[in-house]
Scaffold this active site. Sequence first.
Site, PDB file in Angstrom:
ATOM      1  N   ALA A  78      -0.771   4.720   3.625  1.00  0.00           N
ATOM      2  CA  ALA A  78      -1.659   5.805   3.191  1.00  0.00           C
ATOM      3  C   ALA A  78      -2.700   5.365   2.174  1.00  0.00           C
ATOM      4  CB  ALA A  78      -0.826   6.937   2.602  1.00  0.00           C
ATOM      5  N   TYR A  79      -2.604   4.148   1.643  1.00  0.00           N
ATOM      6  CA  TYR A  79      -3.555   3.717   0.627  1.00  0.00           C
ATOM      7  C   TYR A  79      -4.891   3.331   1.265  1.00  0.00           C
ATOM      8  CZ  TYR A  79       0.409   3.412  -2.646  1.00  0.00           C
ATOM      9  OH  TYR A  79       1.498   3.692  -3.436  1.00  0.00           O
ATOM     10  N   GLN A  80      -5.888   4.143   0.977  1.00  0.00           N
ATOM     11  CA  GLN A  80      -7.264   3.904   1.436  1.00  0.00           C
ATOM     12  C   GLN A  80      -7.346   3.655   2.938  1.00  0.00           C
ATOM     13  OE1 GLN A  80      -7.945   5.232  -1.656  1.00  0.00           O
ATOM     14  NE2 GLN A  80      -9.935   4.320  -1.187  1.00  0.00           N
TER      15      GLN A  80
END
Length: 345
Positions: A60-62
């Site tokens: 989900a990070y960036q």
Amino acid sequence: MKYIKLGNSDLNVSRICMGCMGFGDPLSGQHTWTLDENHSKEIIKKGLDLGVNFFDTAIAYQGGTSEEYLGRAIKDYTNRENIVIATKFLPRSDDEIKNGISGQIHIEKMLNQSLKNLGTDYVDLYIYHMWDYNTPIHDIMEGLNNVVKEGKARYIGVSNCFAWQLAKANSLAEKENFEKFISVQGHYNLIFREEEREMIPYCKEENIALTPYSSLAGGRLSRNLNERTKRQREDSYAELKYGATKMQDNVIIERVAEIAKEREISMTEVSLAWLLTKVASPVVGATKLKHIEDAASAVDVVLTTEEIDYLEEKYSSHDLVGVMAQNRPELSNSKHVWSVGKQEI
């Protein structure tokens, strides 16, 4: 750098885990202050040079670009077998639930995408990012057991849960002969210590490793109160977590600054030295070289009993914030801060 066995596993990890939430395309996700690939790789390389071998990221990070940057940096600067990679997966989406996609299939698809992003065929630690009330825990634990049996993950961990949820999951795993969670990534630092009520005593009893996130409270525990940074200006999520308790937290932050000044070391070193007396390997984000340099130096700082007592003395209870504030069945369908972005899972 010093190293430690991660709970009930054979993973030998550095006492500092580099958090990779600050790496990734700033146009592709939750945060606008993240670093581009060149600057991300520069910090990752510095961490490797300092002995850091433990890296934490998430699908989900960036929009997955954090995983991509980390994977390419590892390929360029070291050997995969020397590194411990942790990444995280999200709950099933509304569309998956509507279309009858099971938790097991969801986990397999999520991990396959993360492996593609990272450019590797396995992760060392696969973490359940937040509790999913819409998916039976048996389905989750069986799905995680499957990816371990397939060799795509070596161990499993969990983040953002209550102690009773972890106990329930591991009890089920023991009954079904599934893999158990060997680590917990919760919200824990000098100004947010709610994990001490139930989670930390339980994990000590079961030898489950603690790898807390937000170890410096979004930078609040690493700088003087009058300092301003790009992240502080733009990180609305961190402000949501800490803004309401600013007055009570500032008393503790001032004490960190006081000890740092007396010892002629950084506030980061003081804050992490305290945390290292409590946990296995805190997740520490870095967007400047000095951030990871100070974090690595903290491993060698030994606080006195008096200093620890002084830092802890003024803490008062906090309401749950961030993801854990939504960890209730009635909020299970609310929009969460994290998503996979444009990735097609």
